[in-house]
Enzyme design. Sequence first.
Site, PDB file in Angstrom:
ATOM      1  N   HIS A  95       0.830  -1.200   0.000  1.00  0.00           N
ATOM      2  CA  HIS A  95       0.000   0.000   0.000  1.00  0.00           C
ATOM      3  C   HIS A  95       0.869   1.257   0.000  1.00  0.00           C
ATOM      4  CE1 HIS A  95      -3.820  -2.145   1.676  1.00  0.00           C
ATOM      5  NE2 HIS A  95      -3.287  -2.766   0.637  1.00  0.00           N
ATOM      6  N   GLU A  97       0.741   3.936   1.808  1.00  0.00           N
ATOM      7  CA  GLU A  97       1.181   4.360   3.146  1.00  0.00           C
ATOM      8  C   GLU A  97       2.362   3.507   3.611  1.00  0.00           C
ATOM      9  OE1 GLU A  97      -3.437   4.401   3.312  1.00  0.00           O
ATOM     10  OE2 GLU A  97      -1.871   3.350   2.211  1.00  0.00           O
ATOM     11  N   CYS A 121      -6.498   1.682   5.247  1.00  0.00           N
ATOM     12  CA  CYS A 121      -7.091   0.439   5.723  1.00  0.00           C
ATOM     13  C   CYS A 121      -6.593   0.204   7.150  1.00  0.00           C
ATOM     14  CB  CYS A 121      -6.704  -0.718   4.802  1.00  0.00           C
ATOM     15  SG  CYS A 121      -4.957  -1.198   4.914  1.00  0.00           S
ATOM     16  N   CYS A 124      -2.677  -0.325   7.396  1.00  0.00           N
ATOM     17  CA  CYS A 124      -1.943   0.927   7.203  1.00  0.00           C
ATOM     18  C   CYS A 124      -2.156   1.879   8.376  1.00  0.00           C
ATOM     19  CB  CYS A 124      -2.339   1.589   5.891  1.00  0.00           C
ATOM     20  SG  CYS A 124      -1.709   0.686   4.453  1.00  0.00           S
TER      21      CYS A 124
END
Length: 178
Positions: A95, A97, A121, A124
């Site tokens: 992801h 992040e 999410c 993250c």
Amino acid sequence: MHTSAAGNDTIRKDWDTYFMDIAYMVSTRSRCPRRHVGAVLVQGKKLLGTAYNGAPMGVHDCLEAGCMIAEEIEVKVVEGIEQVIRKQRCIRTIHAEQNLLLFTDRANREGSTVYVTDQPCWTCANMLANSGVAEVVYHRAYPKDSEKVYALMEQKGIVFRQIGTYFAPEQARMDVIS
């Protein structure tokens, strides 16, 4: 609005719009067919890093090898009734992040702000909660994990806010698959 030395009014983007525009432009590097996500790290008004979601360096990405969809099942109790929630996630990609945290220094993250195109999410959010950042600003909601993420950010004392009246740059828009 900013007035120049000559007295002319010029329109100038506010900082949230400026940094979110950059996050969206960074997201255009993603090769994920499901969701393009970009993130930027900012301390004060200084841009310290950018990242997007994608496969690890040197590994086939989703466009080359297809998405690796994993299904997670979560049981949630709403008004005394158990509900089974199914979530599909691509596990091929890191992801945005996560990439941002991998490629920036802890010292730079202390007290900083992360601008991210999409609400983080749960995974993250956990990583951001431990990263030293003071604020997370996002645009698009991610309702699958929203309640848990908001509760975590509140418990950690991290400012967590959505930019509601924002429009992504036209060249950075894509249709998002949930």
